[in-house]
Design an enzyme around this catalytic site. Structure first.
Site, PDB file in Angstrom:
ATOM      1  N   LYS A  23       0.823  -1.212   0.000  1.00 31.75           N
ATOM      2  CA  LYS A  23       0.000   0.000   0.000  1.00 31.75           C
ATOM      3  C   LYS A  23       0.861   1.267   0.000  1.00 31.75           C
ATOM      4  O   LYS A  23       0.612   2.184  -0.768  1.00 31.75           O
ATOM      5  CB  LYS A  23      -0.916   0.053   1.236  1.00 31.75           C
ATOM      6  CG  LYS A  23      -1.915  -1.069   1.342  1.00 31.75           C
ATOM      7  CD  LYS A  23      -2.862  -0.860   2.518  1.00 31.75           C
ATOM      8  CE  LYS A  23      -2.190  -0.838   3.886  1.00 31.75           C
ATOM      9  NZ  LYS A  23      -1.597  -2.123   4.311  1.00 31.75           N
ATOM     10  N   ARG A  39      -9.368   1.684   9.319  1.00 35.46           N
ATOM     11  CA  ARG A  39      -9.059   0.283   9.585  1.00 35.46           C
ATOM     12  C   ARG A  39     -10.117  -0.390  10.450  1.00 35.46           C
ATOM     13  O   ARG A  39     -10.024  -1.582  10.698  1.00 35.46           O
ATOM     14  CB  ARG A  39      -7.724   0.185  10.330  1.00 35.46           C
ATOM     15  CG  ARG A  39      -6.521  -0.066   9.423  1.00 35.46           C
ATOM     16  CD  ARG A  39      -5.285   0.074  10.294  1.00 35.46           C
ATOM     17  NE  ARG A  39      -4.181  -0.737   9.899  1.00 35.46           N
ATOM     18  CZ  ARG A  39      -3.040  -0.266   9.378  1.00 35.46           C
ATOM     19  NH1 ARG A  39      -2.912   1.006   9.117  1.00 35.46           N
ATOM     20  NH2 ARG A  39      -2.049  -1.074   9.117  1.00 35.46           N
ATOM     21  N   ARG A  78      11.226  -7.080   5.139  1.00 31.16           N
ATOM     22  CA  ARG A  78      11.250  -5.642   5.442  1.00 31.16           C
ATOM     23  C   ARG A  78      11.771  -5.406   6.856  1.00 31.16           C
ATOM     24  O   ARG A  78      12.522  -4.464   7.106  1.00 31.16           O
ATOM     25  CB  ARG A  78       9.831  -5.048   5.299  1.00 31.16           C
ATOM     26  CG  ARG A  78       9.793  -3.545   5.522  1.00 31.16           C
ATOM     27  CD  ARG A  78       8.424  -2.962   5.238  1.00 31.16           C
ATOM     28  NE  ARG A  78       7.456  -3.282   6.278  1.00 31.16           N
ATOM     29  CZ  ARG A  78       6.166  -2.928   6.232  1.00 31.16           C
ATOM     30  NH1 ARG A  78       5.702  -2.283   5.189  1.00 31.16           N
ATOM     31  NH2 ARG A  78       5.345  -3.235   7.210  1.00 31.16           N
ATOM     32  N   ARG A 137      12.004  -2.326  11.329  1.00 34.15           N
ATOM     33  CA  ARG A 137      10.737  -1.908  11.949  1.00 34.15           C
ATOM     34  C   ARG A 137      10.416  -2.843  13.092  1.00 34.15           C
ATOM     35  O   ARG A 137      10.380  -4.059  12.930  1.00 34.15           O
ATOM     36  CB  ARG A 137       9.607  -1.931  10.904  1.00 34.15           C
ATOM     37  CG  ARG A 137       9.263  -0.544  10.413  1.00 34.15           C
ATOM     38  CD  ARG A 137       8.161  -0.565   9.413  1.00 34.15           C
ATOM     39  NE  ARG A 137       6.875  -0.964   9.972  1.00 34.15           N
ATOM     40  CZ  ARG A 137       5.724  -0.774   9.346  1.00 34.15           C
ATOM     41  NH1 ARG A 137       5.713  -0.187   8.159  1.00 34.15           N
ATOM     42  NH2 ARG A 137       4.599  -1.170   9.881  1.00 34.15           N
ATOM     43  N   ARG A 195      -0.717  -9.075  13.396  1.00 35.04           N
ATOM     44  CA  ARG A 195      -1.267  -7.953  12.606  1.00 35.04           C
ATOM     45  C   ARG A 195      -2.187  -8.459  11.514  1.00 35.04           C
ATOM     46  O   ARG A 195      -3.194  -7.841  11.199  1.00 35.04           O
ATOM     47  CB  ARG A 195      -0.129  -7.116  12.011  1.00 35.04           C
ATOM     48  CG  ARG A 195       0.517  -6.217  13.066  1.00 35.04           C
ATOM     49  CD  ARG A 195       1.886  -5.749  12.665  1.00 35.04           C
ATOM     50  NE  ARG A 195       1.884  -4.941  11.470  1.00 35.04           N
ATOM     51  CZ  ARG A 195       2.933  -4.833  10.642  1.00 35.04           C
ATOM     52  NH1 ARG A 195       4.039  -5.509  10.887  1.00 35.04           N
ATOM     53  NH2 ARG A 195       2.850  -4.067   9.594  1.00 35.04           N
TER      54      ARG A 195
END
Ligand code: AMP
Length: 201
Positions: A26, A101, A140, A146, A157
């Site tokens: 996204k 969300r 990632r 992160r 998640r």
């Protein structure tokens, strides 16, 4: 009457959402599309991360949820988005990435848009396979460090997404706003498909 601008630009929709599970791409696609449309890409995740880095009060609060892979409370998130959508650069359009969300956030966004005298043009849905996104996010996490990209948090998640966010797709389907795009393709091909999905309206 001047139609030359619209004739040159195949993409007209300017108030947009991009949705899909974590790792669907996204953020990458939002930045590209928003640049083409000369509208801001507004990522709630990025705004939260900037606040975490800046050690603001909002950042301290958000971090406690983000690190666990939970959603930041709706009231906090809605206030943040309301204030961002009130800024000058968002008056001619925006591409919201990562918001809404929850159903509460959908309602809050509806209220904000009513106050601004506008409506959404389209909801772009990136369709990806779960195992593919887990792989992408683990990668990632290694590259960007992160703190919410560890495998355990990623799986959580994804669960939170399917419980709380996937139902939103039905809501926007009923409003005939959803454009589905295959998010498994190469990055440039996904951008092309998104552009086509918008132009096809
Ligand atoms: P993202 O970069 O969009 O994956 O967001 C990273 C994290 O920020 C999420 O896992 C949530 O903890 C928080 N977050 C981002 N957007 C929202 C939202 N709309 N509602 C609640 N929490 C959010």
């Amino acid at each position: 009457m001047n139609t030359s601008t619209s004739a040159a630009s195949p993409v007209q929709a300017r108030r947009l959402l991009i949705v899909g599970p974590p790792g669907a791409g996204k953020g990458t696609q939002a930045v590209r599309l928003a640049e083409e449309l000369s509208i801001p890409a507004i990522s709630t995740g990025d705004i939260f991360r900037a606040n975490v880095s800046g050690e603001t009060e909002l950042g301290v609060l958000a971090k406690s949820y983000m690190d666990k892979g939970e959603y930041v409370p709706d009231s906090v998130t809605n206030d943040m988005v309301r204030s961002r959508l009130g800024e000058a650069d968002a008056q001619d359009g925006f591409l919201l990435d990562g918001y809404p969300r929850t159903l509460d956030q959908v309602e809050a966004l509806d209220g904000m848009l009513t106050e601004l005298g506008t409506t959404l043009d389209a909801v772009l849905l990136l369709v990806v396979e779960t195992e593919e996104v887990v792989g992408r996010l683990v990668e990632r996490g290694k590259q960007q460090g992160r703190s919410d990209d560890t495998e355990e948090t990623i799986r959580h998640r994804l669960e939170v997404y399917s419980e709380q966010t996937a139902p939103l797709i039905d809501v926007y389907e009923k409003r005939d706003l959803v454009r589905r795009v295959d998010g498994m393709a190469a990055i440039d091909d996904v951008t092309t498909s998104l552009r086509e999905a918008l132009a096809g309206r």
